[in-house]
Write a protein that holds these residues in place. Structure first.
Motif, PDB file in Angstrom:
ATOM      1  N   TRP A   1       0.834  -1.186   0.000  1.00  0.00           N
ATOM      2  CA  TRP A   1       0.000   0.000   0.000  1.00  0.00           C
ATOM      3  C   TRP A   1       0.874   1.242   0.000  1.00  0.00           C
ATOM      4  O   TRP A   1       1.995   1.216   0.489  1.00  0.00           O
ATOM      5  CB  TRP A   1      -0.919   0.028   1.226  1.00  0.00           C
ATOM      6  CG  TRP A   1      -1.813  -1.167   1.333  1.00  0.00           C
ATOM      7  CD1 TRP A   1      -1.644  -2.235   2.167  1.00  0.00           C
ATOM      8  CD2 TRP A   1      -3.004  -1.433   0.599  1.00  0.00           C
ATOM      9  NE1 TRP A   1      -2.657  -3.140   1.982  1.00  0.00           N
ATOM     10  CE2 TRP A   1      -3.499  -2.675   1.028  1.00  0.00           C
ATOM     11  CE3 TRP A   1      -3.697  -0.729  -0.393  1.00  0.00           C
ATOM     12  CZ2 TRP A   1      -4.654  -3.244   0.520  1.00  0.00           C
ATOM     13  CZ3 TRP A   1      -4.842  -1.288  -0.898  1.00  0.00           C
ATOM     14  CH2 TRP A   1      -5.312  -2.531  -0.448  1.00  0.00           C
ATOM     15  N   PRO A   2       0.355   2.374  -0.458  1.00  0.00           N
ATOM     16  CA  PRO A   2      -0.967   2.540  -1.055  1.00  0.00           C
ATOM     17  C   PRO A   2      -0.968   2.193  -2.544  1.00  0.00           C
ATOM     18  O   PRO A   2       0.068   2.205  -3.191  1.00  0.00           O
ATOM     19  CB  PRO A   2      -1.236   4.037  -0.868  1.00  0.00           C
ATOM     20  CG  PRO A   2       0.119   4.654  -0.943  1.00  0.00           C
ATOM     21  CD  PRO A   2       1.057   3.653  -0.320  1.00  0.00           C
TER      22      PRO A   2
ATOM     23  N   THR B   1      -5.003   5.787  -3.285  1.00  0.00           N
ATOM     24  CA  THR B   1      -4.281   7.052  -3.176  1.00  0.00           C
ATOM     25  C   THR B   1      -5.148   8.219  -3.639  1.00  0.00           C
ATOM     26  O   THR B   1      -5.174   9.282  -3.022  1.00  0.00           O
ATOM     27  CB  THR B   1      -2.986   7.007  -4.006  1.00  0.00           C
ATOM     28  OG1 THR B   1      -2.143   5.964  -3.504  1.00  0.00           O
ATOM     29  CG2 THR B   1      -2.237   8.322  -3.926  1.00  0.00           C
TER      30      THR B   1
ATOM     31  N   ARG C   1      -6.485  11.303  -1.337  1.00  0.00           N
ATOM     32  CA  ARG C   1      -6.231  12.701  -1.698  1.00  0.00           C
ATOM     33  C   ARG C   1      -7.521  13.510  -1.639  1.00  0.00           C
ATOM     34  O   ARG C   1      -7.533  14.644  -1.133  1.00  0.00           O
ATOM     35  CB  ARG C   1      -5.622  12.773  -3.094  1.00  0.00           C
ATOM     36  CG  ARG C   1      -5.176  14.186  -3.496  1.00  0.00           C
ATOM     37  CD  ARG C   1      -4.629  14.210  -4.913  1.00  0.00           C
ATOM     38  NE  ARG C   1      -3.531  13.266  -5.064  1.00  0.00           N
ATOM     39  CZ  ARG C   1      -3.569  12.180  -5.827  1.00  0.00           C
ATOM     40  NH1 ARG C   1      -4.675  11.891  -6.514  1.00  0.00           N
ATOM     41  NH2 ARG C   1      -2.534  11.381  -5.923  1.00  0.00           N
TER      42      ARG C   1
END
Length: 249
Positions: A117-118, A123, A127
């Protein structure tokens, strides 16, 4: 033989994917990451082939579950921002994050213990979550309700700590109280002595004295459980929305 329209086939695929995600989210929470894809398929009411077609491995399925959970929280942040003042929106959202994290320890542990990960999809969702949190924090700071010497990383770390405190506390009501005390540290000094953004009722992690659906202020009750909605319309709307979230999460 009559061919299935392409649009109908795609709708069925999307519906099955939502079923699998909802079943996987519940299965990971209840049974940990050792649960088999076959068991998830049975819980979703679909064939094993349907699960493998959408999610060829358990890691891919776990990523999709985590990404969906983050995306749901982004939507929650937007709803809070739209229905109440900036400070109340931030604190209400943070309480929702702590509340929804309860029972998700197996999935969260995977993020910190597995070196793979990630992944790209997760991701992107992370974000979006950070951006939503940052917008709420900046708005609350601009309105004077939150101290200006904290940043998004500080708030995110505090929220993770609150979730850990609540999960580890031997008493649910006591854990909720500790979460509220910890989040109070974010308030600007001038707001500390003003009306609190939390209910006084121990053990509840929802924002105080406002309708959870439309944000309208609620009249305090001298007896009984605190009201969550201003009336039947908001209660029914929230019920439908929660059903939809449960299907998609």
């Amino acid at each position: 033989m009559t061919a299935v329209p392409q649009d109908a086939s795609r709708a069925d695929a999307r519906r099955n994917r939502r079923k699998v995600l909802a079943a996987a989210s519940q299965a990971f929470d209840e049974h940990g990451l050792d649960v088999s894809l076959g068991a998830i398929a049975r819980q979703a009411g679909v064939g094993a082939g349907t699960v493998y077609r959408h999610f060829p491995s358990k890691e891919i399925l776990l990523e999709a579950v985590l990404a969906q959970q983050l995306d749901d929280l982004v939507e929650t942040a937007q709803q809070w921002a739209a229905r109440t003042d900036p400070a109340a929106a931030l604190f209400g959202f943070l309480l929702d994050v702590v509340d929804t994290s309860h029972g998700r320890k197996p999935a969260c542990d995977a993020l910190t213990t597995q070196t793979s990960w990630p992944r790209p999809s997760l991701t992107a969702s992370a974000r979006r979550f950070r951006q939503a949190l940052d917008q709420l924090l900046r708005a609350a700071q601009h309105a004077g309700g939150v101290r200006t010497d904290v940043n998004t990383d500080d708030v995110a770390a505090l929220t993770v700590g609150c979730a850990t405190i609540w999960a580890a506390h031997h008493d649910r009501n006591g854990g909720a109280r500790m979460v509220q005390l910890a989040l109070e540290s974010l308030r600007a000094p001038s707001f500390v002595t003003q009306e609190r953004g939390f209910r006084d009722t121990p053990g509840t992690l929802h924002a105080a004295s406002r309708c959870e659906e439309c944000g309208a202020r609620l009249e305090a009750r001298s007896t009984g459980r605190p009201a969550r909605y201003c009336g039947a319309t908001c209660r029914q709307r929230a019920h439908r929305r929660h059903l939809g979230t449960a299907t998609l999460s």
